[in-house]
Design an enzyme around this catalytic site. Structure first.
Site, PDB file in Angstrom:
ATOM      1  N   HIS A   1       0.844  -1.191   0.000  1.00  0.00           N
ATOM      2  CA  HIS A   1       0.000   0.000   0.000  1.00  0.00           C
ATOM      3  C   HIS A   1       0.885   1.249   0.000  1.00  0.00           C
ATOM      4  O   HIS A   1       1.258   1.733   1.070  1.00  0.00           O
ATOM      5  CB  HIS A   1      -0.910   0.007   1.235  1.00  0.00           C
ATOM      6  CG  HIS A   1      -1.816  -1.183   1.336  1.00  0.00           C
ATOM      7  ND1 HIS A   1      -1.357  -2.429   1.678  1.00  0.00           N
ATOM      8  CD2 HIS A   1      -3.162  -1.299   1.141  1.00  0.00           C
ATOM      9  CE1 HIS A   1      -2.377  -3.275   1.694  1.00  0.00           C
ATOM     10  NE2 HIS A   1      -3.469  -2.625   1.369  1.00  0.00           N
TER      11      HIS A   1
ATOM     12  N   HIS B   1      -1.972  -0.952   7.198  1.00  0.00           N
ATOM     13  CA  HIS B   1      -1.703  -1.314   5.804  1.00  0.00           C
ATOM     14  C   HIS B   1      -0.600  -0.430   5.218  1.00  0.00           C
ATOM     15  O   HIS B   1       0.110  -0.837   4.304  1.00  0.00           O
ATOM     16  CB  HIS B   1      -2.984  -1.188   4.965  1.00  0.00           C
ATOM     17  CG  HIS B   1      -3.602   0.172   5.001  1.00  0.00           C
ATOM     18  ND1 HIS B   1      -4.436   0.570   6.018  1.00  0.00           N
ATOM     19  CD2 HIS B   1      -3.500   1.227   4.159  1.00  0.00           C
ATOM     20  CE1 HIS B   1      -4.824   1.821   5.801  1.00  0.00           C
ATOM     21  NE2 HIS B   1      -4.270   2.239   4.674  1.00  0.00           N
TER      22      HIS B   1
ATOM     23  N   ASP C   1      -9.223   6.710   7.398  1.00  0.00           N
ATOM     24  CA  ASP C   1     -10.686   6.723   7.396  1.00  0.00           C
ATOM     25  C   ASP C   1     -11.266   5.396   7.869  1.00  0.00           C
ATOM     26  O   ASP C   1     -12.278   5.366   8.565  1.00  0.00           O
ATOM     27  CB  ASP C   1     -11.203   7.036   5.987  1.00  0.00           C
ATOM     28  CG  ASP C   1     -10.957   8.480   5.588  1.00  0.00           C
ATOM     29  OD1 ASP C   1     -11.475   9.372   6.283  1.00  0.00           O
ATOM     30  OD2 ASP C   1     -10.240   8.723   4.608  1.00  0.00           O
ATOM     31  N   GLY C   2     -10.624   4.280   7.473  1.00  0.00           N
ATOM     32  CA  GLY C   2     -11.122   2.979   7.903  1.00  0.00           C
ATOM     33  C   GLY C   2     -11.086   2.813   9.402  1.00  0.00           C
ATOM     34  O   GLY C   2     -12.006   2.244  10.004  1.00  0.00           O
TER      35      GLY C   2
ATOM     36  N   HIS D   1      -3.956   3.108  -3.363  1.00  0.00           N
ATOM     37  CA  HIS D   1      -4.208   2.591  -2.013  1.00  0.00           C
ATOM     38  C   HIS D   1      -3.528   1.251  -1.771  1.00  0.00           C
ATOM     39  O   HIS D   1      -2.733   1.123  -0.837  1.00  0.00           O
ATOM     40  CB  HIS D   1      -5.709   2.452  -1.749  1.00  0.00           C
ATOM     41  CG  HIS D   1      -6.014   1.842  -0.416  1.00  0.00           C
ATOM     42  ND1 HIS D   1      -6.152   2.601   0.730  1.00  0.00           N
ATOM     43  CD2 HIS D   1      -6.163   0.557  -0.022  1.00  0.00           C
ATOM     44  CE1 HIS D   1      -6.390   1.797   1.757  1.00  0.00           C
ATOM     45  NE2 HIS D   1      -6.399   0.548   1.321  1.00  0.00           N
TER      46      HIS D   1
ATOM     47  N   GLU E   1     -17.485  -4.246  24.889  1.00  0.00           N
ATOM     48  CA  GLU E   1     -16.633  -5.423  25.042  1.00  0.00           C
ATOM     49  C   GLU E   1     -15.389  -5.355  24.158  1.00  0.00           C
ATOM     50  O   GLU E   1     -14.275  -5.674  24.604  1.00  0.00           O
ATOM     51  CB  GLU E   1     -17.420  -6.702  24.717  1.00  0.00           C
ATOM     52  CG  GLU E   1     -18.547  -7.011  25.689  1.00  0.00           C
ATOM     53  CD  GLU E   1     -19.867  -6.344  25.303  1.00  0.00           C
ATOM     54  OE1 GLU E   1     -20.885  -6.628  25.965  1.00  0.00           O
ATOM     55  OE2 GLU E   1     -19.876  -5.542  24.342  1.00  0.00           O
TER      56      GLU E   1
ATOM     57  N   ASP F   1     -32.224 -16.885  30.828  1.00  0.00           N
ATOM     58  CA  ASP F   1     -31.927 -15.904  29.790  1.00  0.00           C
ATOM     59  C   ASP F   1     -31.977 -16.502  28.391  1.00  0.00           C
ATOM     60  O   ASP F   1     -32.082 -15.774  27.403  1.00  0.00           O
ATOM     61  CB  ASP F   1     -30.551 -15.267  30.030  1.00  0.00           C
ATOM     62  CG  ASP F   1     -30.612 -14.166  31.079  1.00  0.00           C
ATOM     63  OD1 ASP F   1     -31.697 -13.607  31.278  1.00  0.00           O
ATOM     64  OD2 ASP F   1     -29.572 -13.884  31.689  1.00  0.00           O
TER      65      ASP F   1
ATOM     66  N   HIS G   1     -28.009 -15.997  25.419  1.00  0.00           N
ATOM     67  CA  HIS G   1     -27.018 -15.779  26.471  1.00  0.00           C
ATOM     68  C   HIS G   1     -26.304 -17.063  26.898  1.00  0.00           C
ATOM     69  O   HIS G   1     -25.497 -17.031  27.821  1.00  0.00           O
ATOM     70  CB  HIS G   1     -27.690 -15.141  27.693  1.00  0.00           C
ATOM     71  CG  HIS G   1     -27.931 -13.670  27.534  1.00  0.00           C
ATOM     72  ND1 HIS G   1     -28.583 -13.139  26.456  1.00  0.00           N
ATOM     73  CD2 HIS G   1     -27.592 -12.610  28.325  1.00  0.00           C
ATOM     74  CE1 HIS G   1     -28.653 -11.817  26.586  1.00  0.00           C
ATOM     75  NE2 HIS G   1     -28.047 -11.477  27.705  1.00  0.00           N
TER      76      HIS G   1
END
Length: 658
Positions: A31, A71, A158-159, A262, A407, A465, A469
């Site tokens: 890249h 990258h 941006d990613g 890119h 998480e 649940d 779960h």
């Protein structure tokens, strides 16, 4: 900044551009666009703002530089080479992306000093940098400015800003007011598919401001403007986003500003055109002596800063403790003692999540480097002890983080803390939500980061649940990750042992899966049996015909099944297997002794049976759940799915009689 400085900086940046396009061209892979576009920003950062010393790449008070847009790895490799790190050499760079070169396609922290973390999965470098900034602020609060006073700098594309983890990481950093964190956004408005506008129209600066960040911008090709913006970011007490407006592939006259730069080599004709446009008349991989000398001077700039810091450390009252924490060594025997320190208070029966809390009472009291937390499930994960006060923007000395329902962000931040050094992070959620954290768990293992994952509610024992779960495939999928020790203790003794083992392993993560429901005490302590991954919990009384292998809550079921079979005159061994990877690491003789070839081997685990055949063999039996769970009381579910002695013992007898 004078015109002379501007010209000099442009030439230095062009060295990065040249090495980047040459390496990608030679590899016919890579890249080039991002390194060429961010070369000016990176040059100003390393020359004017970043605190580092290539002669001592692990200096604890260095600034951390994270290339989240991994990258564009040639940007980092070029910087490390030019500033004087021992590696990569120019030969390493010539062999970019080739087998055996430390210049991997994406930066790997175990390949090169100066690569702070493995990046490439977009957004994770950014989130790990949040963890590094957390560790810096915590250690600063404990040891003061004399020993800990550095920043974390990130280059993100941006990613990185689009990925969902970015939102989690931005929220954590803003809430904690991590003013030593500065993110340089490569705002080139291009993704692989084309213009960013094809897929995104959000107001990114507004999102960051709303999350408590300072935002500024600069022309990413104007040296003076870059310098001004980085200084402004460093001075602001909030985490900063610097919007660097750049041209991807800057210098390639026919392809710059387009997605063609890119992820593909520029091609020989465009490389030649870029050399002409940049005025770079040198052969591929050749750095002229004057440019090399200027870059070497930039690299040498931190030597005096590091020497002054070492002098401060030598006379500091906390020198010994600081050095101990940075070394990160944990003696297994000590860890076992601390994990069992509150043993006299542990009730029986007890859920292993509660047994974990008792282990943590001793561990967190004895180990000030432990930083805990939970993804908004503290009362369920039981990860907080009286030794852990909350960490906040008002008190970085606290040792407990309320991550919120994040998480993935929690797991990635813990990776950053572990890689920063000086702290050992652990964090909790439900085992079923390991799926939310899995990409970061994988990077924990790949990066050899000591992170402890506390994952409770580990089976259909969750109960009412229901299937959403109740983890079924999760244990097996996690066991597939190399260098991740997955522990599933059967009782309070194994729980304490698994904690000690996870903490003593310096070069990789541990995941401890814990029950919601109470489990009987099956051992009285003694030797550290869990260290071998599996051991004979009960030996056959009659002539041995069967070996029952189980983990966690199902070990008690195996014991009950063995009793029923022994009553029928069938000899049965019960093998508790809290950790597959540790058992697999034992010698062949030990493994053969635990699982004799002349026996029927039966696995029992409240999860998918896929994978257990490696221990039972094709002729064995595998008792488990190969579908989803159901909603209802946990005890009822175990009966419903045939996970009890009343169902298993007759099935084994029937198998033996065939």
């Amino acid at each position: 900044m004078s015109a002379v400085d501007t010209v000099r900086f442009a030439t230095l940046a062009n060295a990065i551009r040249a090495l980047s396009m040459d390496a990608v061209e030679a590899a016919n892979s890579g890249h080039p666009g991002m390194p060429m576009g961010m070369a000016d920003v990176a040059t100003v950062l390393f020359a004017r703002h970043l605190k580092f010393d290539p002669a001592a790449p692990n200096w604890p008070d260095r600034d951390r530089f994270v290339l989240s847009a991994g990258h564009g790895s040639m940007l980092l490799y070029a910087l490390l080479h030019l500033t004087g790190y021992a590696r990569p050499t120019i030969e390493d760079i010539r062999h970019f992306r080739q087998l055996g070169s430390p210049c991997a396609g994406h930066p790997e922290n175990f390949e090169l000093a100066g690569v702070e973390c493995t990046t490439g999965p977009l957004g994770q470098g950014f989130a790990m940098a949040v963890g590094m900034a957390i560790a810096e602020r915590h250690l600063n609060a404990v040891f003061d400015d004399a020993l800990v006073d550095h920043r974390t700098w990130v280059i993100a594309g941006d990613g990185c800003l689009m990925e969902g983890i970015n939102h989690e990481a931005v929220g954590i950093a803003g809430h904690l007011g991590l003013g030593r964190l500065n993110v340089l956004w490569d705002d080139n408005r291009i993704t692989i598919d084309g213009a960013v506008s094809l897929s995104s129209s959000e107001d990114i600066p507004a999102r960051y401001r709303a999350s408590g960040w300072h935002v500024t911008e600069c022309d990413g090709h104007d040296v003076a403007d870059i310098d001004r913006a980085l200084g402004e970011a460093a001075a602001d007490p909030r985490p900063s986003l610097v919007q660097c407006r750049t041209v991807i592939g800057k210098g390639a006259p026919n392809k710059q500003g387009t997605s063609k730069t890119h992820g593909s080599p520029l091609g020989a004709d465009e490389v030649a055109a870029a050399r002409a446009a940049l005025g770079w008349v040198h052969a591929p991989f050749e750095i002229p002596a004057d440019v090399g000398a200027d870059w070497a001077a930039i690299g040498a700039r931190g030597g005096s800063l590091r020497a002054a810091w070492e002098a401060r450390l030598a006379r500091h009252a906390d020198c010994t403790e600081f050095t101990r924490r940075i070394a990160g060594d944990v003696d297994l025997e000590d860890a076992v003692g601390w994990a069992f320190a509150q043993w006299d208070k542990v009730p029986a029966p007890v859920a292993t999540r509660k047994a974990s809390e008792f282990a943590l009472l001793g561990l967190t009291a004895a180990m000030p480097e432990l930083i805990g937390g939970s993804a908004d499930l503290t009362g369920s994960n039981l990860t907080k002890t009286p030794s852990l006060s909350p960490m906040s923007a008002a008190d970085y000395a606290g040792r407990y983080l309320n991550y919120g329902i994040r998480e993935f962000g929690m797991a990635a931040a813990m990776n950053g803390m572990a890689l920063h050094g000086g702290v050992i992070p652990f964090g909790g959620t439900f085992l079923v939500f390991a799926d939310y954290a899995r990409p970061a768990i994988r990077l924990s293992a790949l990066q050899q980061a000591r992170v402890i994952y506390v994952m409770t509610h580990d089976s259909i024992g969750v109960g009412e649940d229901g299937p959403t779960h109740q983890p079924v495939e999760h244990l097996m999928s996690l066991r597939m990750i190399p260098n991740l020790d997955v522990y599933r203790p059967c009782d309070a003794v194994e729980t304490a042992e698994c904690w000690a083992l996870a903490l003593a392993k310096k070069d990789g993560p541990g995941l401890i899966a814990l029950s919601r429901q109470n489990l009987p005490l099956l051992r009285e302590g003694g030797d550290m049996l869990s260290a071998r991954g599996a051991y004979r919990l009960r030996a056959a009384s009659a002539l041995r015909q069967v070996v029952l292998i189980a983990s966690g809550s199902e070990v008690a079921i195996a014991v009950e099944t063995a009793e029923a079979l022994e009553a029928a005159g069938i000899g049965v061994d019960v093998v508790s297997m809290p950790c597959w990877s540790r058992f697999d690491a034992q010698d062949a003789a030990y493994r053969a002794d635990m699982l004799p070839a002349d026996t029927l081997k039966v696995s029992i685990e409240a999860g998918t049976t896929l994978g257990w055949e490696r221990y039972t063999g094709d002729a064995g039996m595998r008792v488990g759940i190969d579908g989803f769970g159901a909603s209802g009381p946990g005890a009822d579910l175990y009966r419903h799915f045939g996970l009890n002695a009343a169902a298993i013992a007759p099935a084994i007898i029937n198998k033996l009689q065939k």
